[in-house]
Motif scaffolding. Sequence first.
Motif, short mmCIF file in Angstrom:
data_model
loop_
_atom_site.label_atom_id
_atom_site.label_comp_id
_atom_site.label_asym_id
_atom_site.label_seq_id
_atom_site.Cartn_x
_atom_site.Cartn_y
_atom_site.Cartn_z
N PHE A 89 27.31 39.15 62.11
CA PHE A 89 27.12 40.03 60.97
C PHE A 89 27.84 41.32 61.33
N VAL A 90 28.79 41.77 60.49
CA VAL A 90 29.66 42.88 60.88
C VAL A 90 29.54 44.05 59.90
N LYS A 91 29.44 45.25 60.46
CA LYS A 91 29.32 46.48 59.68
C LYS A 91 30.28 47.52 60.24
N PHE A 92 30.86 48.33 59.36
CA PHE A 92 31.48 49.55 59.85
C PHE A 92 31.29 50.69 58.87
N ASP A 93 31.58 51.90 59.34
CA ASP A 93 31.33 53.12 58.57
C ASP A 93 32.66 53.77 58.18
N SER A 94 32.61 54.55 57.11
CA SER A 94 33.83 55.23 56.64
C SER A 94 33.46 56.48 55.87
N ASN A 95 34.40 57.43 55.84
CA ASN A 95 34.19 58.60 54.97
C ASN A 95 34.71 58.35 53.56
N GLY A 96 35.36 57.21 53.35
CA GLY A 96 35.77 56.80 52.00
C GLY A 96 37.06 57.42 51.49
N THR A 97 37.69 58.28 52.26
CA THR A 97 38.88 58.98 51.76
C THR A 97 40.11 58.09 51.68
N ILE B 203 40.86 48.20 49.83
CA ILE B 203 39.81 47.46 49.12
C ILE B 203 40.06 45.96 49.27
N LYS B 204 41.31 45.56 49.09
CA LYS B 204 41.66 44.14 49.24
C LYS B 204 41.37 43.66 50.65
N LYS B 205 41.74 44.46 51.65
CA LYS B 205 41.50 44.08 53.05
C LYS B 205 40.01 43.96 53.35
N VAL B 206 39.24 44.89 52.84
CA VAL B 206 37.78 44.84 53.04
C VAL B 206 37.21 43.54 52.52
N LEU B 207 37.56 43.20 51.28
CA LEU B 207 36.98 42.03 50.63
C LEU B 207 37.50 40.72 51.22
N ASN B 208 38.71 40.73 51.75
CA ASN B 208 39.27 39.51 52.35
C ASN B 208 38.83 39.31 53.80
N SER B 209 38.31 40.36 54.43
CA SER B 209 37.99 40.28 55.86
C SER B 209 36.68 39.55 56.14
N LYS C 269 35.87 63.72 44.09
CA LYS C 269 36.16 62.82 42.97
C LYS C 269 36.95 61.60 43.42
N MET C 270 37.88 61.81 44.35
CA MET C 270 38.69 60.71 44.86
C MET C 270 37.83 59.70 45.63
N VAL C 271 36.90 60.21 46.45
CA VAL C 271 36.04 59.33 47.24
C VAL C 271 35.11 58.53 46.33
N ILE D 274 34.98 54.39 45.90
CA ILE D 274 33.78 53.57 46.09
C ILE D 274 33.48 52.76 44.83
N LYS D 275 33.60 53.40 43.67
CA LYS D 275 33.37 52.68 42.41
C LYS D 275 34.39 51.57 42.21
N ASP D 276 35.65 51.82 42.56
CA ASP D 276 36.67 50.78 42.45
C ASP D 276 36.35 49.60 43.36
N LEU D 277 35.87 49.91 44.57
CA LEU D 277 35.47 48.84 45.49
C LEU D 277 34.34 48.00 44.90
N LEU D 278 33.34 48.67 44.35
CA LEU D 278 32.20 47.96 43.76
C LEU D 278 32.62 47.11 42.57
N THR D 279 33.51 47.66 41.75
CA THR D 279 34.01 46.91 40.59
C THR D 279 34.72 45.64 41.03
N GLU D 280 35.60 45.76 42.04
CA GLU D 280 36.35 44.61 42.53
C GLU D 280 35.44 43.63 43.25
#
Length: 202
Positions: free
Chosen positions: A112-120, A127-133, A160-162, A166-172
Amino acid sequence: MVYQEVITALIKNYKFIPRITVCGFSVFRSGPEVYALPLRAQIENSTVCNLACRMCPLTGMTRHRGFMNFAQFKKIYDVLQPPFITLPGYGESFLNQDIFKMVVYAKSKGAFVKFDSNGTLLNKENIKKVLNSGLDLLSFSLDGATSKTYEKIRIKSNFKMVVKGIKDLLTERNRKKNPLQVHLAMVVQNDNVFELLDLIRL
């Protein structure tokens, strides 16, 4: 809550059940010896960051700045073989070019794998790499519910960018019905505690 989710996920992978059982016995016995390798490992992947957050000790550290490479990670992982691995660091995970190699390798071993990010750096490519990993859990640090508060704390960032990333990631994620879990973390302090409920609403 996170650990309950992790244990449930690991029990589904039968090869970890003996270790979970023996680690549980070690905790129950509460002696100087343990009888199994750890269930959890936290491996710092980066000491390089693109922000200068007010409360972060990295800004005053004299440690070497750099990234763990995949070969170093694999050497550590193969010794410990942790069922649950988190890849944080005082740095930003997306800056490490090997971060997704690490995730894919650990996932190939059933972890089970987790990592942290500031989202910038959460752009379409990442986003593609996250979901494919196969990543199980991604935790974002969001220390405010408004641009004024957040950018006062997370210096060099853009609220606003962050939030959009995050919303784009959730949508995808939802579109692809990917099981990735997304958490938000706030370092509560005098300048943002009054926005805690607003962050929950956000």
